[in-house]
Design a protein around this motif. Structure first.
Motif, mmCIF file in Angstrom:
data_model
loop_
_atom_site.group_PDB
_atom_site.id
_atom_site.type_symbol
_atom_site.label_atom_id
_atom_site.label_comp_id
_atom_site.label_asym_id
_atom_site.label_seq_id
_atom_site.Cartn_x
_atom_site.Cartn_y
_atom_site.Cartn_z
ATOM 1 N N GLY A 51 50.856 34.287 33.911
ATOM 2 C CA GLY A 51 50.122 35.231 32.987
ATOM 3 C C GLY A 51 51.180 36.543 33.505
ATOM 4 O O GLY A 51 50.736 36.991 33.896
ATOM 5 N N ALA A 52 51.123 36.982 32.064
ATOM 6 C CA ALA A 52 51.109 38.792 32.404
ATOM 7 C C ALA A 52 49.819 39.501 32.582
ATOM 8 O O ALA A 52 49.624 40.299 33.137
ATOM 9 N N MET A 53 48.687 38.679 33.116
ATOM 10 C CA MET A 53 47.415 39.513 33.298
ATOM 11 C C MET A 53 46.640 38.147 34.793
ATOM 12 O O MET A 53 46.118 38.156 34.484
ATOM 13 N N GLY A 54 47.956 37.741 34.747
ATOM 14 C CA GLY A 54 47.365 36.499 35.954
ATOM 15 C C GLY A 54 47.633 35.254 35.789
ATOM 16 O O GLY A 54 47.550 35.020 34.311
ATOM 17 N N GLN A 69 41.753 31.241 45.378
ATOM 18 C CA GLN A 69 42.414 32.949 46.158
ATOM 19 C C GLN A 69 41.954 33.466 44.707
ATOM 20 O O GLN A 69 41.572 34.814 45.639
ATOM 21 N N ASP A 70 42.109 33.560 43.582
ATOM 22 C CA ASP A 70 42.334 34.530 42.920
ATOM 23 C C ASP A 70 41.234 34.997 42.492
ATOM 24 O O ASP A 70 40.899 36.612 42.409
ATOM 25 N N GLU A 71 40.436 34.219 42.591
ATOM 26 C CA GLU A 71 38.906 34.694 42.124
ATOM 27 C C GLU A 71 37.992 35.753 43.574
ATOM 28 O O GLU A 71 37.584 36.589 43.449
ATOM 29 N N ALA A 72 38.486 34.993 44.779
ATOM 30 C CA ALA A 72 38.140 35.652 45.903
ATOM 31 C C ALA A 72 38.834 36.578 46.325
ATOM 32 O O ALA A 72 37.947 38.171 46.430
ATOM 33 N N ASP A 73 39.747 36.821 45.252
ATOM 34 C CA ASP A 73 40.476 38.421 45.566
ATOM 35 C C ASP A 73 39.522 39.096 44.835
ATOM 36 O O ASP A 73 39.369 40.712 45.353
ATOM 37 N N GLN A 129 37.276 39.470 43.040
ATOM 38 C CA GLN A 129 35.121 39.396 44.109
ATOM 39 C C GLN A 129 35.261 40.375 45.417
ATOM 40 O O GLN A 129 34.998 41.260 45.551
ATOM 41 N N ARG A 130 36.494 40.162 46.208
ATOM 42 C CA ARG A 130 36.468 41.470 47.550
ATOM 43 C C ARG A 130 36.815 42.644 46.693
ATOM 44 O O ARG A 130 36.376 43.651 47.277
ATOM 45 N N ARG A 131 37.579 42.499 45.785
ATOM 46 C CA ARG A 131 37.809 44.033 45.081
ATOM 47 C C ARG A 131 37.006 44.742 44.298
ATOM 48 O O ARG A 131 36.509 45.347 45.016
ATOM 49 N N ALA A 132 36.140 43.136 43.746
ATOM 50 C CA ALA A 132 34.833 44.131 42.807
ATOM 51 C C ALA A 132 33.828 44.450 44.283
ATOM 52 O O ALA A 132 33.127 45.762 44.207
ATOM 53 N N ASN A 133 33.513 44.019 45.279
ATOM 54 C CA ASN A 133 32.496 44.524 46.384
ATOM 55 C C ASN A 133 32.970 45.748 46.561
ATOM 56 O O ASN A 133 32.661 46.558 47.277
ATOM 57 N N GLU A 134 34.112 45.943 46.702
ATOM 58 C CA GLU A 134 35.084 47.259 47.910
ATOM 59 C C GLU A 134 34.803 48.573 46.787
ATOM 60 O O GLU A 134 34.407 49.811 46.978
ATOM 61 N N ASP A 135 34.817 48.027 45.393
ATOM 62 C CA ASP A 135 34.808 48.846 44.174
ATOM 63 C C ASP A 135 33.513 49.067 44.573
ATOM 64 O O ASP A 135 32.894 50.592 43.742
ATOM 65 N N ALA A 136 32.382 48.490 44.424
ATOM 66 C CA ALA A 136 31.434 48.984 44.658
ATOM 67 C C ALA A 136 30.845 49.579 45.643
ATOM 68 O O ALA A 136 29.893 51.008 45.541
ATOM 69 N N ARG A 137 31.270 49.497 46.902
ATOM 70 C CA ARG A 137 30.838 50.591 47.920
ATOM 71 C C ARG A 137 31.490 51.840 47.901
ATOM 72 O O ARG A 137 30.706 52.650 48.482
#
Length: 114
Positions: free
Chosen positions: A51-54, A99-103, A105-113
């Motif tokens: 998919g174009a969006m993953g 793996q995509d969901e974990a990535d 989530q990790r990016r969302a957590n980094e953005d939130a910090r």
């Protein structure tokens, strides 16, 4: 079992084709009959919709069918081949979604910090 292959992939993670299909610590002992399916999966794992969006779709039927013809599987053998390949590919897609969901989530957590 495949630690050397994971080390090779760790050195060059941009080459997705180097990623082993079995993760260290997996409770799995390969059998001789698995070889056909692992070889087929390695050859066909990128013959799918991306998919174009993953996200990824299953391996195309046409790719499975052509691989079976190229390797002279009979119609009865192809039926079993397709069942096992769809099961193997389904596990792959499930793992990729995790793996995509974990990535994400990790990016969302980094953005939130920030």
């Amino acid at each position: 079992m495949l630690e050397w292959l994971w080390e090779l992939y760790a050195e060059d993670p941009d080459n997705e084709w180097l990623r082993p299909q079995i993760r260290p610590g997996d409770d799995f002992e390969p059998q001789r009959w698995h070889d056909l399916y692992f070889r087929a999966f390695d050859a066909l794992q990128y013959d799918r919709f991306y998919g174009a969006m993953g996200g990824e779709g299953p391996i195309y039927y046409s790719a499975l069918s052509q691989w079976a013809r190229d390797h002279e599987l009979s119609l009865n053998e192809f039926t079993d081949f397709q069942i096992f390949m769809n099961a193997l590919d389904g596990e792959w897609l499930s793992w990729r979604r995790e793996q995509d969901e974990a990535d994400r989530q990790r990016r969302a957590n980094e953005d939130a910090r920030r």
